[in-house]
Write an enzyme that holds these catalytic residues in place. Structure first.
Site, PDB file in Angstrom:
ATOM      1  N   ASP A 197       4.317   8.663  -6.911  1.00 63.62           N
ATOM      2  CA  ASP A 197       5.503   7.819  -6.739  1.00 63.62           C
ATOM      3  C   ASP A 197       6.547   8.117  -7.821  1.00 63.62           C
ATOM      4  OD1 ASP A 197       7.037   5.915  -5.479  1.00 63.62           O
ATOM      5  OD2 ASP A 197       6.087   4.206  -6.469  1.00 63.62           O
ATOM      6  N   GLY A 198       7.800   7.845  -7.488  1.00 61.29           N
ATOM      7  CA  GLY A 198       8.878   7.946  -8.485  1.00 61.29           C
ATOM      8  C   GLY A 198       9.783   9.161  -8.352  1.00 61.29           C
ATOM      9  N   ASN A 199       9.623   9.927  -7.270  1.00 58.99           N
ATOM     10  CA  ASN A 199      10.484  11.107  -7.092  1.00 58.99           C
ATOM     11  C   ASN A 199      11.959  10.717  -7.032  1.00 58.99           C
ATOM     12  OD1 ASN A 199       8.059  12.373  -6.820  1.00 58.99           O
ATOM     13  ND2 ASN A 199       8.304  12.916  -4.656  1.00 58.99           N
ATOM     14  N   GLY A 200      12.248   9.657  -6.271  1.00 56.87           N
ATOM     15  CA  GLY A 200      13.637   9.233  -6.074  1.00 56.87           C
ATOM     16  C   GLY A 200      14.265   8.761  -7.379  1.00 56.87           C
TER      17      GLY A 200
ATOM     18  N   HIS B 225      11.933  15.103  -4.732  1.00 57.75           N
ATOM     19  CA  HIS B 225      10.799  15.518  -3.895  1.00 57.75           C
ATOM     20  C   HIS B 225      10.469  16.990  -4.132  1.00 57.75           C
ATOM     21  CE1 HIS B 225      10.887  11.652  -2.074  1.00 57.75           C
ATOM     22  NE2 HIS B 225      11.989  11.838  -1.373  1.00 57.75           N
TER      23      HIS B 225
ATOM     24  N   SER C  14       3.696   7.954   3.732  1.00 59.55           N
ATOM     25  CA  SER C  14       3.024   6.802   4.347  1.00 59.55           C
ATOM     26  C   SER C  14       3.618   6.508   5.720  1.00 59.55           C
ATOM     27  CB  SER C  14       3.178   5.569   3.451  1.00 59.55           C
ATOM     28  OG  SER C  14       4.513   5.091   3.507  1.00 59.55           O
TER      29      SER C  14
ATOM     30  N   GLU D 153       4.834   3.785   6.533  1.00 57.69           N
ATOM     31  CA  GLU D 153       6.060   3.027   6.245  1.00 57.69           C
ATOM     32  C   GLU D 153       7.228   3.938   5.838  1.00 57.69           C
ATOM     33  OE1 GLU D 153       2.992   2.156   5.080  1.00 57.69           O
ATOM     34  OE2 GLU D 153       2.725   0.377   6.337  1.00 57.69           O
TER      35      GLU D 153
ATOM     36  N   ARG E 217      12.465   5.326   6.209  1.00 59.88           N
ATOM     37  CA  ARG E 217      13.520   5.781   5.287  1.00 59.88           C
ATOM     38  C   ARG E 217      14.660   6.430   6.084  1.00 59.88           C
ATOM     39  NH1 ARG E 217      10.829   7.857  -0.369  1.00 59.88           N
ATOM     40  NH2 ARG E 217       9.561   5.988  -0.681  1.00 59.88           N
TER      41      ARG E 217
ATOM     42  N   LEU F 232     -12.292  22.953  -5.029  1.00 55.53           N
ATOM     43  CA  LEU F 232     -11.665  21.647  -4.816  1.00 55.53           C
ATOM     44  C   LEU F 232     -11.315  21.433  -3.336  1.00 55.53           C
ATOM     45  CD1 LEU F 232     -10.156  19.119  -6.105  1.00 55.53           C
ATOM     46  CD2 LEU F 232      -8.121  20.569  -6.101  1.00 55.53           C
TER      47      LEU F 232
ATOM     48  N   ILE G  35      -0.710  -0.958  -4.172  1.00 53.71           N
ATOM     49  CA  ILE G  35      -1.502   0.052  -3.467  1.00 53.71           C
ATOM     50  C   ILE G  35      -0.734   0.635  -2.278  1.00 53.71           C
ATOM     51  CG2 ILE G  35      -3.724   0.413  -2.266  1.00 53.71           C
ATOM     52  CD1 ILE G  35      -3.981  -0.155  -5.294  1.00 53.71           C
ATOM     53  N   SER G  36       0.258  -0.097  -1.765  1.00 52.97           N
ATOM     54  CA  SER G  36       1.114   0.402  -0.680  1.00 52.97           C
ATOM     55  C   SER G  36       0.318   0.981   0.505  1.00 52.97           C
ATOM     56  CB  SER G  36       2.115   1.430  -1.209  1.00 52.97           C
ATOM     57  OG  SER G  36       2.914   0.885  -2.233  1.00 52.97           O
TER      58      SER G  36
HETATM   59  C1  IPE Z   1       3.868   5.022  -1.453  1.00 52.37           C
HETATM   60  O1  IPE Z   1       5.075   5.091  -2.131  1.00 52.37           O
HETATM   61  C2  IPE Z   1       3.752   6.155  -0.499  1.00 52.37           C
HETATM   62  C3  IPE Z   1       3.680   7.482  -1.102  1.00 52.37           C
HETATM   63  C4  IPE Z   1       3.593   7.767  -2.371  1.00 52.37           C
HETATM   64  C5  IPE Z   1       3.655   8.578  -0.175  1.00 52.37           C
HETATM   65  P1  IPE Z   1       6.334   4.217  -1.670  1.00 52.37           P
HETATM   66  O2  IPE Z   1       7.404   4.500  -2.651  1.00 52.37           O
HETATM   67  O3  IPE Z   1       6.638   4.475  -0.260  1.00 52.37           O
HETATM   68  O4  IPE Z   1       5.768   2.741  -1.820  1.00 52.37           O
HETATM   69  P2  IPE Z   1       6.529   1.347  -1.956  1.00 52.37           P
HETATM   70  O5  IPE Z   1       7.405   1.213  -0.761  1.00 52.37           O
HETATM   71  O6  IPE Z   1       7.314   1.391  -3.227  1.00 52.37           O
HETATM   72  O7  IPE Z   1       5.432   0.341  -2.026  1.00 52.37           O
HETATM   73  C1  IPE Z   2       7.304   9.209  -3.785  1.00 52.38           C
HETATM   74  O1  IPE Z   2       8.512   9.019  -4.425  1.00 52.38           O
HETATM   75  C2  IPE Z   2       7.399  10.176  -2.617  1.00 52.38           C
HETATM   76  C3  IPE Z   2       7.298   9.548  -1.283  1.00 52.38           C
HETATM   77  C4  IPE Z   2       7.066   8.283  -1.064  1.00 52.38           C
HETATM   78  C5  IPE Z   2       7.458  10.413  -0.147  1.00 52.38           C
HETATM   79  P1  IPE Z   2       9.606   7.990  -3.868  1.00 52.38           P
HETATM   80  O2  IPE Z   2      10.464   8.713  -2.907  1.00 52.38           O
HETATM   81  O3  IPE Z   2       8.954   6.772  -3.361  1.00 52.38           O
HETATM   82  O4  IPE Z   2      10.428   7.676  -5.185  1.00 52.38           O
HETATM   83  P2  IPE Z   2      10.934   6.251  -5.680  1.00 52.38           P
HETATM   84  O5  IPE Z   2       9.743   5.352  -5.688  1.00 52.38           O
HETATM   85  O6  IPE Z   2      11.969   5.814  -4.714  1.00 52.38           O
HETATM   86  O7  IPE Z   2      11.464   6.513  -7.044  1.00 52.38           O
HETATM   87 MG    MG Z   3       8.384   5.037  -4.228  1.00 49.62          MG
END
Ligand code: IPE
Ligand code: IPE
Ligand code: MG
Length: 235
Positions: free
Chosen positions: A10-13, A27, A55, A57, A61, A121, A185-186
């Site tokens: 998580d956190g790419n954005g 990403h 996911s 969900e 996006r 692995l 946990i999403s």
């Molecule tokens: C969870 O991250 C899904 C993935 C890492 C692929 P999200 O960024 O989509 O989760 P929420 O929406 O913050 O819970």
């Molecule tokens: C995780 O990073 C990658 C995916 C869910 C595909 P995000 O795209 O959720 O990045 P944030 O959480 O918005 O920073």
């Molecule tokens: Mg995220």
């Protein structure tokens, strides 16, 4: 050493936003981390690594972001499949493949077939995955067997249920890591993480490297895993 590590990448954005870049750049950078962590897990002789890549969900996006993620997936598998094979990494996928664009399905299957005999692995990508979806699919399959008369209700136990999940062929993860500071946990592996150790770090996924993996494993090694027993019983 854990046998199976699962990671919510998580956190790419946010990583990209902090640098004044578009989310997509985050990403792309995230792929560099995937490469490093796959290599790190291989070096540590970890048997299974499950990465939450997309996911159920995440389909909600904006279309440009979803399209970019699907393109990135295809180009990454295309580029990395040979590299995985050379490094004895077996590629697997869990999730609702029916939802993925045709080209993604084809590339994924090629990667899976190419690395099928690898014995190092096992890298499991969770794509269009959600735990509630997975559990409902298992329930439907079990109900169908009962209805057809091939399964007795009294024979439904934890082992049988686990065999109906997409993770049937893998042990449960002992360690679950989530990057970028969110403590949730999403919809990821809800059944399988019943007794996993959870590790949350502020580091955004594109900055996550082997050193951070080692920190998580060291933290895991300090935990006392009691499985309901008392400390004294463990001695
Ligand atoms: C969870 O991250 C899904 C993935 C890492 C692929 P999200 O960024 O989509 O989760 P929420 O929406 O913050 O819970
Ligand atoms: C995780 O990073 C990658 C995916 C869910 C595909 P995000 O795209 O959720 O990045 P944030 O959480 O918005 O920073
Ligand atoms: Mg995220």
């Amino acid at each position: 050493m854990p046998e199976h590590i699962a990671i919510i990448m998580d956190g790419n954005g946010r990583w990209a936003k902090e640098k004044g870049e578009s989310r997509i750049v985050g990403h792309y950078e995230g792929v560099v981390s995937v490469r490093d962590i796959v290599e790190g897990c291989g070096e540590l002789n970890i048997k299974y690594l499950t990465l939450y890549a997309f996911s159920t969900e995440n389909w909600n996006r904006p279309k440009v972001e979803v399209d970019a993620l699907m393109e990135l997936l295809v180009s990454t598998i295309r580029k990395e499949a040979d590299h995985l094979k050379r490094n004895n990494v077996r590629l697997q996928v869990i999730g609702n493949m029916d939802d993925l664009p045709e080209i993604c399905k084809i590339e994924m299957q090629e990667g899976i077939d190419l690395t099928a005999d690898c014995t190092g692995l096992t890298l499991i990508l969770a794509l269009s995955y959600s735990s509630k979806w997975e559990i409902l699919e298992a329930v439907k399959a079990i109900a169908a067997e009962v209805k057809a008369g091939s399964l007795d209700i009294n024979n439904i136990d934890e082992a049988l249920f686990a065999r109906h999940l997409t993770t049937a062929n893998y042990p449960d993860p002992e360690l679950l890591i989530r990057t970028s500071g969110e403590c949730r946990i999403s919809n990821f592996l809800l059944y399988q993480i019943a007794y996993a150790e959870l590790y949350f770090t502020e580091v955004h996924w594109p900055d996550f490297r082997k050193v951070h993996l080692y920190e998580a494993i060291k933290d895991y090694q300090l935990r006392e895993r009691r499985f309901g027993k008392t400390s004294e019983q463990l001695i």
